[in-house]
Each structure stands twice: as C-alpha cells, then as structure tokens.
Motif scaffolding. Sequence first.
Motif, PDB file in Angstrom:
ATOM      1  N   ARG A   1       0.833  -1.202   0.000  1.00 49.90           N
ATOM      2  CA  ARG A   1       0.000   0.000   0.000  1.00 49.90           C
ATOM      3  C   ARG A   1       0.869   1.253   0.000  1.00 49.90           C
ATOM      4  O   ARG A   1       0.726   2.138   0.849  1.00 49.90           O
ATOM      5  CB  ARG A   1      -0.903   0.022   1.224  1.00 49.90           C
ATOM      6  CG  ARG A   1      -1.538  -1.308   1.518  1.00 49.90           C
ATOM      7  CD  ARG A   1      -1.880  -1.395   2.977  1.00 49.90           C
ATOM      8  NE  ARG A   1      -2.078  -2.766   3.375  1.00 49.90           N
ATOM      9  CZ  ARG A   1      -2.077  -3.174   4.634  1.00 49.90           C
ATOM     10  NH1 ARG A   1      -1.914  -2.308   5.594  1.00 49.90           N
ATOM     11  NH2 ARG A   1      -2.266  -4.427   4.922  1.00 49.90           N
TER      12      ARG A   1
ATOM     13  N   PHE B   1      -0.894   4.839  -0.150  1.00 51.35           N
ATOM     14  CA  PHE B   1      -1.590   5.262   1.072  1.00 51.35           C
ATOM     15  C   PHE B   1      -0.573   5.599   2.165  1.00 51.35           C
ATOM     16  O   PHE B   1      -0.778   6.522   2.946  1.00 51.35           O
ATOM     17  CB  PHE B   1      -2.538   4.147   1.520  1.00 51.35           C
ATOM     18  CG  PHE B   1      -3.518   4.560   2.566  1.00 51.35           C
ATOM     19  CD1 PHE B   1      -4.312   5.674   2.382  1.00 51.35           C
ATOM     20  CD2 PHE B   1      -3.647   3.841   3.740  1.00 51.35           C
ATOM     21  CE1 PHE B   1      -5.214   6.065   3.353  1.00 51.35           C
ATOM     22  CE2 PHE B   1      -4.547   4.230   4.708  1.00 51.35           C
ATOM     23  CZ  PHE B   1      -5.331   5.333   4.513  1.00 51.35           C
TER      24      PHE B   1
ATOM     25  N   MET C   1      -4.711  17.487  14.347  1.00 52.68           N
ATOM     26  CA  MET C   1      -4.939  16.827  13.065  1.00 52.68           C
ATOM     27  C   MET C   1      -3.784  15.909  12.685  1.00 52.68           C
ATOM     28  O   MET C   1      -3.983  14.849  12.116  1.00 52.68           O
ATOM     29  CB  MET C   1      -5.154  17.919  12.009  1.00 52.68           C
ATOM     30  CG  MET C   1      -5.237  17.458  10.597  1.00 52.68           C
ATOM     31  SD  MET C   1      -3.665  17.838   9.835  1.00 52.68           S
ATOM     32  CE  MET C   1      -3.370  16.368   8.916  1.00 52.68           C
TER      33      MET C   1
ATOM     34  N   VAL D   1      -3.740  11.957  13.363  1.00 51.26           N
ATOM     35  CA  VAL D   1      -4.497  10.920  12.667  1.00 51.26           C
ATOM     36  C   VAL D   1      -3.615  10.153  11.680  1.00 51.26           C
ATOM     37  O   VAL D   1      -3.531   8.925  11.753  1.00 51.26           O
ATOM     38  CB  VAL D   1      -5.733  11.520  11.978  1.00 51.26           C
ATOM     39  CG1 VAL D   1      -6.493  10.458  11.245  1.00 51.26           C
ATOM     40  CG2 VAL D   1      -6.602  12.213  12.995  1.00 51.26           C
TER      41      VAL D   1
ATOM     42  N   TYR E   1      -1.168   8.056  13.483  1.00 52.81           N
ATOM     43  CA  TYR E   1      -1.809   6.846  14.014  1.00 52.81           C
ATOM     44  C   TYR E   1      -1.817   5.749  12.963  1.00 52.81           C
ATOM     45  O   TYR E   1      -1.446   4.604  13.229  1.00 52.81           O
ATOM     46  CB  TYR E   1      -3.227   7.187  14.466  1.00 52.81           C
ATOM     47  CG  TYR E   1      -4.039   5.985  14.835  1.00 52.81           C
ATOM     48  CD1 TYR E   1      -3.893   5.392  16.080  1.00 52.81           C
ATOM     49  CD2 TYR E   1      -4.937   5.424  13.948  1.00 52.81           C
ATOM     50  CE1 TYR E   1      -4.626   4.280  16.426  1.00 52.81           C
ATOM     51  CE2 TYR E   1      -5.680   4.312  14.285  1.00 52.81           C
ATOM     52  CZ  TYR E   1      -5.524   3.748  15.517  1.00 52.81           C
ATOM     53  OH  TYR E   1      -6.234   2.640  15.866  1.00 52.81           O
ATOM     54  N   PHE E   2      -2.235   6.111  11.767  1.00 54.51           N
ATOM     55  CA  PHE E   2      -2.303   5.107  10.703  1.00 54.51           C
ATOM     56  C   PHE E   2      -0.927   4.569  10.365  1.00 54.51           C
ATOM     57  O   PHE E   2      -0.744   3.375  10.129  1.00 54.51           O
ATOM     58  CB  PHE E   2      -2.939   5.710   9.449  1.00 54.51           C
ATOM     59  CG  PHE E   2      -4.429   5.711   9.503  1.00 54.51           C
ATOM     60  CD1 PHE E   2      -5.117   4.533   9.689  1.00 54.51           C
ATOM     61  CD2 PHE E   2      -5.149   6.872   9.373  1.00 54.51           C
ATOM     62  CE1 PHE E   2      -6.502   4.525   9.743  1.00 54.51           C
ATOM     63  CE2 PHE E   2      -6.524   6.876   9.435  1.00 54.51           C
ATOM     64  CZ  PHE E   2      -7.198   5.693   9.620  1.00 54.51           C
TER      65      PHE E   2
ATOM     66  N   ALA F   1      -0.073   2.169  13.092  1.00 52.39           N
ATOM     67  CA  ALA F   1      -0.989   1.035  13.211  1.00 52.39           C
ATOM     68  C   ALA F   1      -0.931   0.123  11.990  1.00 52.39           C
ATOM     69  O   ALA F   1      -1.117  -1.080  12.105  1.00 52.39           O
ATOM     70  CB  ALA F   1      -2.407   1.527  13.428  1.00 52.39           C
ATOM     71  N   LEU F   2      -0.709   0.676  10.813  1.00 53.15           N
ATOM     72  CA  LEU F   2      -0.801  -0.149   9.611  1.00 53.15           C
ATOM     73  C   LEU F   2       0.539  -0.632   9.092  1.00 53.15           C
ATOM     74  O   LEU F   2       0.638  -1.708   8.532  1.00 53.15           O
ATOM     75  CB  LEU F   2      -1.526   0.617   8.500  1.00 53.15           C
ATOM     76  CG  LEU F   2      -2.974   0.985   8.801  1.00 53.15           C
ATOM     77  CD1 LEU F   2      -3.593   1.697   7.625  1.00 53.15           C
ATOM     78  CD2 LEU F   2      -3.780  -0.250   9.126  1.00 53.15           C
TER      79      LEU F   2
ATOM     80  N   ARG G   1       1.308  -3.255  17.545  1.00 52.76           N
ATOM     81  CA  ARG G   1       1.486  -1.927  16.959  1.00 52.76           C
ATOM     82  C   ARG G   1       0.211  -1.111  17.088  1.00 52.76           C
ATOM     83  O   ARG G   1       0.263   0.102  17.267  1.00 52.76           O
ATOM     84  CB  ARG G   1       1.909  -2.049  15.507  1.00 52.76           C
ATOM     85  CG  ARG G   1       0.985  -2.898  14.657  1.00 52.76           C
ATOM     86  CD  ARG G   1       1.540  -3.000  13.256  1.00 52.76           C
ATOM     87  NE  ARG G   1       0.495  -3.341  12.324  1.00 52.76           N
ATOM     88  CZ  ARG G   1       0.218  -4.587  11.965  1.00 52.76           C
ATOM     89  NH1 ARG G   1       0.930  -5.569  12.457  1.00 52.76           N
ATOM     90  NH2 ARG G   1      -0.748  -4.831  11.114  1.00 52.76           N
ATOM     91  N   ILE G   2      -0.942  -1.774  17.034  1.00 55.43           N
ATOM     92  CA  ILE G   2      -2.185  -1.020  17.165  1.00 55.43           C
ATOM     93  C   ILE G   2      -2.309  -0.473  18.575  1.00 55.43           C
ATOM     94  O   ILE G   2      -2.730   0.669  18.793  1.00 55.43           O
ATOM     95  CB  ILE G   2      -3.376  -1.906  16.790  1.00 55.43           C
ATOM     96  CG1 ILE G   2      -3.279  -2.270  15.316  1.00 55.43           C
ATOM     97  CG2 ILE G   2      -4.692  -1.193  17.073  1.00 55.43           C
ATOM     98  CD1 ILE G   2      -4.296  -3.233  14.856  1.00 55.43           C
TER      99      ILE G   2
ATOM    100  N   THR H   1      -2.636   3.420  19.432  1.00 59.12           N
ATOM    101  CA  THR H   1      -3.773   3.931  20.192  1.00 59.12           C
ATOM    102  C   THR H   1      -3.305   4.692  21.421  1.00 59.12           C
ATOM    103  O   THR H   1      -3.833   5.768  21.744  1.00 59.12           O
ATOM    104  CB  THR H   1      -4.678   2.761  20.620  1.00 59.12           C
ATOM    105  OG1 THR H   1      -4.941   1.964  19.483  1.00 59.12           O
ATOM    106  CG2 THR H   1      -5.974   3.268  21.191  1.00 59.12           C
TER     107      THR H   1
ATOM    108  N   PHE I   1      -2.104   8.022  20.415  1.00 57.10           N
ATOM    109  CA  PHE I   1      -3.203   8.915  20.035  1.00 57.10           C
ATOM    110  C   PHE I   1      -3.948   9.425  21.266  1.00 57.10           C
ATOM    111  O   PHE I   1      -4.227  10.613  21.399  1.00 57.10           O
ATOM    112  CB  PHE I   1      -4.163   8.153  19.123  1.00 57.10           C
ATOM    113  CG  PHE I   1      -5.035   9.045  18.294  1.00 57.10           C
ATOM    114  CD1 PHE I   1      -4.787   9.183  16.946  1.00 57.10           C
ATOM    115  CD2 PHE I   1      -6.077   9.742  18.850  1.00 57.10           C
ATOM    116  CE1 PHE I   1      -5.564  10.007  16.168  1.00 57.10           C
ATOM    117  CE2 PHE I   1      -6.867  10.571  18.078  1.00 57.10           C
ATOM    118  CZ  PHE I   1      -6.614  10.700  16.736  1.00 57.10           C
ATOM    119  N   ILE I   2      -4.255   8.517  22.188  1.00 53.50           N
ATOM    120  CA  ILE I   2      -5.050   8.930  23.347  1.00 53.50           C
ATOM    121  C   ILE I   2      -4.252   9.890  24.226  1.00 53.50           C
ATOM    122  O   ILE I   2      -4.772  10.919  24.656  1.00 53.50           O
ATOM    123  CB  ILE I   2      -5.514   7.698  24.141  1.00 53.50           C
ATOM    124  CG1 ILE I   2      -6.527   6.924  23.306  1.00 53.50           C
ATOM    125  CG2 ILE I   2      -6.149   8.112  25.458  1.00 53.50           C
ATOM    126  CD1 ILE I   2      -7.047   5.684  23.958  1.00 53.50           C
TER     127      ILE I   2
END
Lengths: 508, 485
Positions: free
Chosen positions: A112, A115, A145, A148, A151-152, A155-156, A167-168, A172, A175-176
């Motif tokens: 990917r 992306f 902003m 986000v 995070y991806f 996570a990805l 990794r997720i 998270t 992010f939190i």
Amino acid sequence: MTLVWLILIPFIGGLLCWQAERFGDQAPRWIALGTMLLELAMVLGLWVGSDFSLPAEGAANAWTLEWQADWIPRFGIQVHLAIDGLSLLMIALTGLLGAMAVICSWKEIVQRVGFFHLNLLWILGGVVGVFLAIDLFLFFLFWEMMLVPMYFLIALWGHSGSRGSSRIGAATKFFIYTQASGLLMLIAILGLVFAHHGATGEYTFAYADLLDTPLSETTAWWLMLGFFVAFAVKLPVVPLHGWLPDAHAQAPTAGSVDLAGILLKTAAYGMLRFALPLFPEASQAFAPVAMTLGLIGIFYGAILACGQQDLKRLIAYTSISHMGFVLIGIYAGTELALQGVVALMVAHAFSAAGLFILSGQLYERLHTRDMRQMGGLWGRIRGLPGFALVFVAASLGLPGTANFVGEFMVMFGSFGVAPWIVVIASAGLILAAVYSLFIMQRVYYGPPREETPLAGLDRRETVLLFGIVALVVFFGIYPQPLLDTSAGAMQIVQQSVQQAGAMMGGAQ
Amino acid sequence: MSHATMMALLAISPLILVCLTVIVVMLSIAWQRNHTLSAILTAVGLNVALLALLFGWSLGTVDVTSVLVVDDLSRFGGVLVLMSTLACVTLAHHYLEGYEGPRDEFYLLLLSAAAGGMVLVSARHMTTLFFGIELLSMPLFGMLAYTFRDRGALESGIKYMVLSAAATAFLLFGMALLYAVTGTLDFAELGEALSAYGSDPWLLAGAGMLLVGLAFKLSIVPFHLWTPDVYQGGPGPATTFLATASKVAVFLVLLRLFQSTLAFHENWWHDLLGFIAVVTMLVGNLLALTQNDLKRLLGYSSIAHFGYLLVALVVNQGLAVETVGIYLVTYVLTTLGAFGVVTLVSSPYVATGGTADASPLHHYRGLFWRRPYLTAVMTVSMLSLAGIPFTAGFIGKFYIIAVGVEAHRWWLVGSVVLGSAIGLYYYLRVMVTLFLHEPGMQRRDATHDWAERAGGMVVLGVATLVILLGLYPTPMINWVNWVAG
C-alpha cells in the motif's frame, strides 16, 4: 500566499501519491520525494531572500511574512499564518527530514505504498501548519490533526513488537495520550479567550491580541498548566512519556524519523511560542518545577536507555534524555540558553534521525531489533558501522558535532539562573556516554554470531547517511547561520521572560 | 379566510404536506404495489415539505392554535428531521430490495414518524408533546420489527415498545401531577406556575417524571438499558431514523421545556442534571469500550453524545442554545454517515435467523481495500464522532467545551475531556479495523453499484458535508446563531 502553499503542498502531494499508486509502486515514492524537495526549496528560498535580524524596538513580534483571512467571524477566528526565524528553521527541518523519511522507506515499505505516502505527507503538512499558525484555534487544529495520519502510520505499517505489545496498541496509546492532553490545551485556550472576552468584550483567537490579556494570578497559573501539559506529553516530559517508547519501537522507520525529528520539536516550539510569552509570570514561577522535571527526564531516559534490549526503544529513551536538556534550556530563559535550545533541537533531529535510519537498515538486514541477536557487526556490514559511530558520537555530544554546541549553550546559558540544576545535569552527560558506548559495544563489537557478510550500503543509503553526517558536522563547526536566523525570535521570548522576572522581583 | 388563518396554514404547511404524503403513498399502495414508486413518492413529498419549510422561513414566530408554535427553532428542528428522514428513505429503498415481505409499508411508517417529529419540535403544550412523542414512537415499533422473521429485529421492536410504554406511563403520570397542582398544561403558563408554587413536592415529582419519560427516549443514563439491543437488532434504516430524527426531535422539545419553565433554573436542578450528564457520558463511553458489534458500539456512543449535549442544557445560558443547535447538526450528519455505511454494507437485506445486518465488527475488516470510498465515509464519521479537527464533530465538541468553560463548570468540562479520551479508544478500533487486511474472515460487502444508488450518494454527500463544515463552519454557525438569537 507562500505560507498557504507551504501548508498545501504536502497535502496535495499526499493525495497525488495516493492516486498515483495505480501507476505502480515507484510513482508515489518519486512524487513524495519531489513534494518534500519542493517544500524544502521553497523554505530555503525564503531563508535566503529574507532578513531575520533583530526586530524593531517595541515591536511585539517580527514576522518576516504574514498572511490572514477571516474564517469564523463568530469567534474572531482567522486563518492567520506567519513565519519568523524560529518557524522557518523548523519548517526547513520538516522538509529535510520529510525527504529523508521518504528515502529511508524506499525499500522498507512495499505494501500500500500510495496510502503510506499519503499519511506521511499529511503528517508533515500538519506539522508545517503547527509551525505557521498563530491563530490559537488554527494552531490547535493542526496540532490535533497531525495525530491521525501518524496513528495510521504506526498502526498499519508498524512492526509488531516484542513481548506481545502490538502496533495497534502502541498507536492507540500515542493517540489517546496526545489527544486528551490536547483537549486540556483547548480548555486553556478557551479560558484565555473568554478571559479576553470578559476584559474587552470581543472574541479573538489571535496570538498578538491574546498576548496582553489581563489575567489574575491563579487563572494564569491554571491556563499555563493546560498548555504545559499538552506540550509536555509531546516533548515528552517524564511522568507523561508513557507513549513514546512503544510508539517508537512499533513505528516504521519513517515514522520514527518524523516522530523523533519533528513531532517532538513541535512541543518545544509550542512552549517557546505560546506557553512562555502568553503566561510569562506564571511560567517564571513554574520554571523551577519544569527544570526539575527536565532533570528527572535526563536521568530517567539515560538510565532506562542503558537497560534496553530493543535498539529502537533504546534510542527512544535517549530522546527523552535529550529533551530534558531542551526543557531546562527553555525554562532558564536566558538568550544563550534559548539559542542553545534551537541548536539542540536541530542537532537532535539529525542525530536521532540518523540513528533511527540506521536501526531501520539493520532491521532490513537482520530482521530483528533485539541487540542480543546482534554483536560483531563491524566486520559483517560494509560502511554502516562507521556511520553509526558518527551518530553515536553526536548523540553523546562530542565536540565537533552540532549536539555539543546545543548542549554546551544550554548549560552555559542556564548556569547563571540555576547553577545546581546545571551541575547535576552535567552528570547526565556521563550516562549519555555510557549508553552510547553500549550501542557500539553490543551491536558492532564483540564476537560475531555468524561469519557471513551482510549486504553493504547501497548508493541510496550511503548518500542519505552522508548528507546527515555532513549536516551534523557542519553545524557542529559553524552553527552561526542557525543562531543568526533564530536570534530575533529568541530575543522576543527572552524579553518577555525578563520582564516577568523584573515584575516579580519588583513585587517581592 | 382571515389573514391570521392563512399565516397559520402557511406556517404549518410542511407538517400538512408530510401528512398528505402519507395518504398519497397509502392510496398508491392500495392501487398498485410498486416499491420504487412508493419510495419516490415519499421522497418527493418530503422534498416538497422541506421546500415549504424553507419558503416559510421569513414568517417569524407564528402561533398555530394554542398548542403549536412555529418559530425558528421548530423550523430548524423540522429541517433536521426531514433531512434525516430523506436519508432514511434513500437507504431504505436499497435495503428493502432484498426483503421478500411487503416493502411499501415501511415508507408509511417512516412518514408518520417524521410527522410526529415535526409536531414535537413545534410543541408548546403538554398535549402536543404527548401526541408528538407517541406519533414518533409508535411507527418506530413497526419499523424496528419490520423484518420480523429475524429474531434480532423482532426482539428490538418489542423491547422498544415495552420500554416506550413504560416511558409513556411516566410521561402521563408526570403531566397529570403537574396539572393537578397548577391547573395548566401550557409550557409558558406551567413555567410561571412553577415559579409561583416553588418547591411543592407533587410539582417536583411531576417534573421529575416528565424528565424520566423524555430521558428514556434520549437514552440518558440510567434509562439507557434498551439502547444497545434496539440499535443492534433493528434493520439499518429504522435504526438510522431512531438515532437521528427521533433523538433530535425529543431533544429539541426538552430544550423548549427548559427555556420556558423557570423551575429548572434552580441550582440543585442544575447540579442533579450535571451529575446525570457526567454519568451519562462516562457510562456510555465505558460500556462502548468492549463492544465487538458496530451497531451496539454506535448505540453506546450515542448515549455518550447525549451526555455531552446535556452539558449545554445544564449551563442553559450564554452560548447554550447555539451549542445545542450546532451539536445536533453535527451529530445528525455524522450519525447519518456512520449508520449509512452500516446500512449500505447490509444492503440488500438477506434473510437470516439472527440479526440480518452486518453489525459484527469483523465484517468490516479490510473494507478499505475493497471499498475505499465507502471506508473513507466511515473513517470521516468515526473521526467526527471522536471530535477530531477538520470534521464537523470537532466544531460540536469545541462548542460543548466552550459553553462549559464560559460558565466555569470545570467538572463538566473535565468529564467531557475524560469521556472523549475514553471514546477515542473504540472509535480508533473501528477505524483501524477498516484498514486491516486479513484474508479468510467472514465478511459482507456493499453491492458494486453502491455509489450510484441514491443511498450511496446521500452517504457520500453527508461525508463531504462533514468535512466541509469542519473546514469552514461559518455558514452553519451563522444559521444556528440566527435561530438561537
């Protein structure tokens, strides 16, 4: 309009990368690289073409370039962008590290691709927005902003960590931590705005207007804390650092480079730009606490770094240690210390980026980040260990590297304000030498586990690393261009601190 | 016909048009069953009503009989109700294509419920409040249990019916007590009487029961127990209507009650309500954490969001009314996006024994790699629900925090922040699930032509609007500010 384009270019480039995926995997990479180089060229053009000398007497701020448009008139919110020496340096750094991040993930990211680069470029766009926005609403928007896409990214494309940490989970947590602390800043911003509304009867989020909001001592204290917590999470300051080691360990190389190189700097930038000038008295009163926290950070980071087995975690903890120096310098508030902070931020961006890129390259060859699996690599990889030695030396602050300049100036500048803190902090430098030597010892020296040689550095990797080394050494020997550029901005910060100090002295 | 009557008729014409549409659709069904025709007639009727609403915008406040008032607030509510109903119609058309039983009656129920919502937002008397709530709820029983061969849907319909009946009982009892003490049912007169009688225990009991009845409909803690089951079991379009139009209408009538009845302005009422708000947002968010079912999760998240909204009611001064307006707009748009995607993925309806909709979270695994734009809609909705900048949801959250800060209600503001932080966890989980790729999982998918369907277009439009209003909220703020002013 130049300023608007500086923000828009990464966003547009990101969308192009996403769509270009249909033309194969190479297209997004080249587009991303081109976008970041264009961004860098624009900033350098600005740098060469502008004057960052000292602001005129009495001027509150010396913006080299400014751009504004009405946005939400109901609350007096504007799209208000401005650039001065400090933000220019930071944006140049963003462009440079952005390009490096693209180059170092050239072979690492194979899934990917489009992306991935969309997210990478959007992070950078958000960061540039943070450095340019001087409307507090807009600043907050960019501040939140940019989480986000980060995070991806983690996570990805991240690595699943050791000991079951996913990794997720890491993404998270990151992010939190940052979002929740960001909301505290939003509360502080709104508190400031309503205080201003109460005093003048009009809503505004403009930095220049809010600078002279009359605040009672307790209000100023609480609002300052709101800002401080948000920045402290991102910097990170020690009790709030929980997200950083996980995020770094799990992130792909490009993510770590961005995170250590730029995202941490947004926090220091926020303190310099907003927390100190908006609440000078409260910050002055808070300075001993902040400096103590910085001190704790230096030792905590360094000691934990010594005990890590995971190479990226180790580097992550050294970042915490280095940011301790930054925090001390910021709250010392003398001009020398503040200039040192700028130099140290730039230097740390290079050395940390270099170390993360190296660990990424090691991972590509060995498929592990565990230092127990390494050892004796000096003879097995051509070229790479030499670079590692340079970056490790830079990280421990060896004279001749930019890190030395930064750390030295911070210490020298803070000594007059807080001698004991500086004395103790210098002891932290010894720990820096210890963990740096640990890296060299465990990874590159010692008995090799196998004899087979591993792939040497290819041309892409060599050029990339040489570039960083050149910058580290150049700014180590001749830091004057950096200091000249940020002098004006730092002087303004220093003046506001000085005035606050004088007022507090008068009150006592 | 006198001028006043003309004005009144003009002002109430959207409601009349919706009712007329019910009759037209009913006659058309009696004449010939045609699913598409029914859907089109419904959509046309709703659009005409919407136009009439916009046309009557300049009329100002019009008293239509002593029980209904058409003012800016009720027009605002009307627009939200009609828009969400329209979205539900487009979604329902695609969804019901796979349903073997009678399909057309769904639109009758939908229209009747919409009419109930319209009455509710114009109510200024207990009778119209009651009438509106019942007209809104009764068709919903049918809609929720529409695909009654599925156990989930049937359970959901019956559960909602039983609990609604309980709520109605509370509502009626409360009204009766209020009437017994004050001798009036008009909102404004009740307000005056309440301040005159002070803290008469019967009066307080009556007001409390009234609030309990409304809290049931808004699923405010501790009256939220029905929400997750009903959300999970109900067919997609019905749940969408329940989550958007129905909640908006009830909340607006609650707002009107608060504005006109002075007894609620006493301090301990505020403290109690503030406590309920805090509990609602925390409970909603905490219970959502462990959900593995998207519709249940959205149900819990809606509980939390109404907790945030209560903050504005607790403060009830300064920016409060504006905040309610802004938050409702952003909430409706976002919820339409989220439920729209759920409904599209579940469309067309497939008969099963349990719950027919694609509501388990693992059905959505890796959706991005198959349906990138649909996933973008879902991602935007999740970000907006979480209140991330550059989405409309952030503007709503900004207002909520602003209203709390302005009134120095630090506990409430703190709980909003805490709630949002908890909420992030599950919104992020949904988001990342959409992007994870793991083959071999059981999954469902939207049809290939989803984007060309009316429902698909509505959902895409809603997502675009969420982004646009996040980037440039000024038109929305001006509109709501004007309504609130």
